[in-house]
Design a protein around this motif. Structure first.
Motif, PDB file in Angstrom:
ATOM      1  N   SER A   3       0.834  -1.203   0.000  1.00 40.65           N
ATOM      2  CA  SER A   3       0.000   0.000   0.000  1.00 40.65           C
ATOM      3  C   SER A   3       0.865   1.248   0.000  1.00 40.65           C
ATOM      4  O   SER A   3       1.991   1.246   0.486  1.00 40.65           O
ATOM      5  N   VAL A   4       0.296   2.315  -0.557  1.00 39.26           N
ATOM      6  CA  VAL A   4       0.956   3.618  -0.554  1.00 39.26           C
ATOM      7  C   VAL A   4      -0.063   4.677  -0.162  1.00 39.26           C
ATOM      8  O   VAL A   4      -1.199   4.657  -0.619  1.00 39.26           O
ATOM      9  N   SER A   5       0.341   5.557   0.743  1.00 36.35           N
ATOM     10  CA  SER A   5      -0.435   6.741   1.079  1.00 36.35           C
ATOM     11  C   SER A   5       0.330   7.947   0.583  1.00 36.35           C
ATOM     12  O   SER A   5       1.556   7.927   0.501  1.00 36.35           O
ATOM     13  N   VAL A   6      -0.404   8.995   0.234  1.00 35.69           N
ATOM     14  CA  VAL A   6       0.212  10.171  -0.380  1.00 35.69           C
ATOM     15  C   VAL A   6      -0.056  11.391   0.476  1.00 35.69           C
ATOM     16  O   VAL A   6      -1.197  11.664   0.850  1.00 35.69           O
ATOM     17  N   ILE A   7       1.005  12.126   0.760  1.00 29.53           N
ATOM     18  CA  ILE A   7       0.910  13.372   1.517  1.00 29.53           C
ATOM     19  C   ILE A   7       1.336  14.484   0.576  1.00 29.53           C
ATOM     20  O   ILE A   7       2.471  14.498   0.097  1.00 29.53           O
ATOM     21  N   ALA A  60      -2.079   2.972   8.125  1.00 29.02           N
ATOM     22  CA  ALA A  60      -0.708   2.470   8.090  1.00 29.02           C
ATOM     23  C   ALA A  60      -0.460   1.955   6.682  1.00 29.02           C
ATOM     24  O   ALA A  60      -1.297   1.270   6.101  1.00 29.02           O
ATOM     25  N   SER A  61       0.682   2.315   6.100  1.00 28.18           N
ATOM     26  CA  SER A  61       0.994   1.944   4.721  1.00 28.18           C
ATOM     27  C   SER A  61       2.421   1.428   4.628  1.00 28.18           C
ATOM     28  O   SER A  61       3.260   1.731   5.480  1.00 28.18           O
ATOM     29  N   ASP A  62       2.681   0.686   3.581  1.00 25.27           N
ATOM     30  CA  ASP A  62       4.043   0.217   3.318  1.00 25.27           C
ATOM     31  C   ASP A  62       4.928   1.361   2.838  1.00 25.27           C
ATOM     32  O   ASP A  62       6.111   1.420   3.152  1.00 25.27           O
ATOM     33  N   LEU A  63       4.325   2.273   2.078  1.00 29.72           N
ATOM     34  CA  LEU A  63       5.048   3.421   1.529  1.00 29.72           C
ATOM     35  C   LEU A  63       4.252   4.692   1.781  1.00 29.72           C
ATOM     36  O   LEU A  63       3.014   4.675   1.750  1.00 29.72           O
ATOM     37  N   LEU A  85       1.782   7.594  13.279  1.00 30.86           N
ATOM     38  CA  LEU A  85       1.878   6.544  12.261  1.00 30.86           C
ATOM     39  C   LEU A  85       3.006   5.568  12.586  1.00 30.86           C
ATOM     40  O   LEU A  85       4.083   5.983  13.011  1.00 30.86           O
ATOM     41  N   PRO A  86       2.783   4.279  12.374  1.00 32.03           N
ATOM     42  CA  PRO A  86       3.823   3.282  12.641  1.00 32.03           C
ATOM     43  C   PRO A  86       4.776   3.160  11.439  1.00 32.03           C
ATOM     44  O   PRO A  86       4.458   2.511  10.452  1.00 32.03           O
ATOM     45  N   THR A  91       8.505   2.800   4.137  1.00 33.55           N
ATOM     46  CA  THR A  91       9.442   3.641   3.400  1.00 33.55           C
ATOM     47  C   THR A  91       8.751   4.959   3.121  1.00 33.55           C
ATOM     48  O   THR A  91       7.602   4.982   2.667  1.00 33.55           O
ATOM     49  N   VAL A  92       9.442   6.059   3.397  1.00 31.92           N
ATOM     50  CA  VAL A  92       8.930   7.393   3.114  1.00 31.92           C
ATOM     51  C   VAL A  92       9.839   7.997   2.052  1.00 31.92           C
ATOM     52  O   VAL A  92      11.057   7.977   2.197  1.00 31.92           O
TER      53      VAL A  92
END
Length: 102
Positions: A3-7, A60-63, A85-86, A91-92
């Motif tokens: 998963s990826v979350s976007v900021i 919580a995301s992998d990226l 966030l954990p 990876t950020v």
């Protein structure tokens, strides 16, 4: 599937997220933008994800992709560092063209 979350989901970040989603590369998690409306617009463009208004609403995301303007990266990183966030196995990364990642 990772998963990826976007900021900071500007044009480049939302385009990548849409391509990743369409290709089945990543599951799209949360989208955090400067306003709730722009986060909802990004989710609509991508076709996946959940609009968030705070870092606490991000799943919580992998990226975590930081897609904010270069001059906001430091502030964005501070926001993430202060969040709950954990990150222990995440990876950020950012899309900056002008700044180093460290």
């Amino acid at each position: 599937m990772k998963s990826v979350s976007v900021i900071g989901c500007g044009r480049a970040a939302r385009t990548l997220a849409r391509l990743w989603h369409d290709a089945g590369v990543f599951r799209i998690g949360g989208i955090l933008n400067s306003s709730p409306g722009s986060a909802r617009d990004a989710v609509a463009f991508i076709g996946a994800g959940t609009a968030a208004t705070t870092t606490e609403q991000l799943p919580a995301s992998d990226l975590y992709l930081i897609g904010c303007p270069d001059d906001s990266i430091r502030e964005c990183c501070a926001l993430l560092a202060d969040s709950t966030l954990p990150f222990n196995k995440s990876t950020v990364f950012h899309l900056s063209c002008a700044l180093a990642s460290s």
